[in-house]
Design an enzyme around this catalytic site. Structure first.
Site, short mmCIF file in Angstrom:
data_model
loop_
_atom_site.label_atom_id
_atom_site.label_comp_id
_atom_site.label_asym_id
_atom_site.label_seq_id
_atom_site.Cartn_x
_atom_site.Cartn_y
_atom_site.Cartn_z
N PRO A 112 0.82 -1.21 0.00
CA PRO A 112 0.00 0.00 0.00
C PRO A 112 0.86 1.26 0.00
CG PRO A 112 -0.47 -1.39 1.95
CD PRO A 112 0.65 -2.04 1.20
N GLY A 116 3.83 3.98 5.03
CA GLY A 116 5.08 3.83 5.78
C GLY A 116 5.74 2.50 5.52
N ALA A 122 10.50 0.46 -2.89
CA ALA A 122 10.48 -0.93 -3.38
C ALA A 122 10.25 -0.97 -4.89
CB ALA A 122 9.40 -1.72 -2.65
N ASP A 163 14.62 4.22 3.69
CA ASP A 163 13.69 3.35 2.95
C ASP A 163 14.39 2.60 1.81
OD1 ASP A 163 11.70 4.31 4.58
OD2 ASP A 163 10.29 4.69 2.96
O1 PMV Z 1 8.38 6.86 4.44
P1 PMV Z 1 8.19 6.33 5.81
O2 PMV Z 1 6.84 6.55 6.38
O3 PMV Z 1 8.66 4.92 5.98
O4 PMV Z 1 9.19 7.21 6.77
C1 PMV Z 1 10.55 7.15 6.58
C2 PMV Z 1 11.26 7.37 7.86
C3 PMV Z 1 11.53 8.81 8.26
O5 PMV Z 1 12.57 8.74 9.23
C4 PMV Z 1 10.30 9.45 8.90
C5 PMV Z 1 11.98 9.68 7.08
C6 PMV Z 1 13.36 9.34 6.55
O6 PMV Z 1 13.69 9.85 5.47
O7 PMV Z 1 14.12 8.61 7.21
#
Ligand code: PMV
Length: 330
Positions: A112, A116, A122, A163
């Protein structure tokens, strides 16, 4: 270069953050896991000219590149991150030598968006892997991280790179911004429930909100610093396999994230319900403001914990026995 494949498929998993989200943007460590229960996929098929990129998320759009990576036609905004990923892959393949072949890249994802779970990262990683695989090559890990991080900067603006680094990793990692990730070894499977609140959120907006908060309020700055310390503890406990203690740290991380103002009533309810149903601990995962919560649970309680999170408002839950085999084909 070896003979190109007729058709090449590649995958990349979702990701979850065990600890350190937001803190990682400000130079602290984070711990995150690829989550292969949900995947993005890319299939590269031979074509007559250039590169065409399609995504099941935007069925009415297509991006078109020349084989040297330049745009054949302007790319629509939603496809710009993945077009950047493929452009970078084509340039890298050119530097490595050998002929580039025209292809159509079809992307699909069960992850989804805005939850997050690293959906855009991906998709970028699956696209880069498929582009390399179509040309008979495997993309080196550091190049994969670099290309996916560039694509992610287009998707989300400034980001820590957590990510793309996590979805490109072969297992859990400890990550510090601008450094290569450290692999964390997990010996035994553990119970992990990922549950989607169904409320979508925007990473860029949440990161900006946290930044403004810590600048205005020393207590928030303190909470952010403590989140970094929790991440280091989490890395240790994960490798020791002390899942009950790990769970307690996750719950502590949730309280700190709530103090930063990124939780929501639904995420709080899901976290509470998971703990009442027998989880060792639970927290929101990702930028917050919506998205997912995760819970660590005894393997025997996975079903109950997932059900409790659904009853507390989650729209989907993925109960899993988590153990990743490094070196598995991607
Ligand atoms: O994109 P998300 O919801 O997985 O958030 C990434 C993690 C954060 O620390 C909030 C942002 C980042 O760039 O590390």
């Amino acid at each position: 270069m070896s003979a190109p494949a007729e058709k090449a498929r590649a995958h990349a998993p979702a990701k979850v953050i065990l600890a350190g989200e937001h803190a990682v943007v400000h130079g602290h460590p984070a711990v995150a896991l690829p989550f292969p229960a949900i995947m993005a996929a890319g299939e590269a098929r031979p074509a007559s000219s250039g590169v065409t990129i399609r995504s099941d998320r935007y069925p009415d759009l297509a991006a078109r590149l020349n084989l040297d990576g330049t745009e054949y036609a302007p790319t629509a905004r939603p496809l710009q991150p993945v077009a950047e990923a493929v452009r970078g892959a084509l340039e890298a393949l050119t530097r490595l030598g050998g002929d580039l072949k025209p292809f159509e890249l079809v992307l699909s994802s069960g992850i989804p968006a805005g939850a997050g779970l690293g959906s855009s990262a991906a998709i970028a990683v699956a696209a880069i892997r498929a582009t390399f695989s179509f040309h008979g090559r495997t993309v080196p890990p550091s190049l994969l991280r670099m290309l996916a991080t560039k694509a992610e900067a287009i998707a989300h603006g400034t980001s820590s790179g957590l990510d793309p680094t996590t979805v490109a990793a072969e297992g859990p990692i400890r990550f510090v911004r601008d450094h290569a990730p450290i692999d964390l070894e997990v010996q035994e499977p553990f119970g992990l429930v990922v549950a989607d609140s169904g409320q979508s959120s925007g990473t860029g907006r949440m990161v900006a909100q946290v930044k403004a908060g810590i600048e205005a309020d020393p207590a928030r700055r303190e909470a952010l610093n403590t989140l970094g310390e929790v991440a280091d503890l989490v890395a240790e406990l994960l490798e020791c396999g002390d899942i009950p203690a790990l769970g307690r740290e996750l719950s502590r991380a949730h309280d700190l994230l709530a103090r930063l103002g990124v939780s929501t009533p639904r995420l709080d309810a899901m976290v509470r319900a998971a703990c009442e149903a027998g989880a060792f601990g639970a927290k929101l995962s990702g930028a917050g403001g919506g998205g997912c919560a995760i819970a660590l649970a005894p393997i025997s309680q996975l079903g109950e914990v997932a059900q409790a999170m659904i009853e507390a408002g989650a729209v989907t839950a993925w109960p899993t026995q988590y153990l990743i085999e490094r070196d598995a084909p991607r």
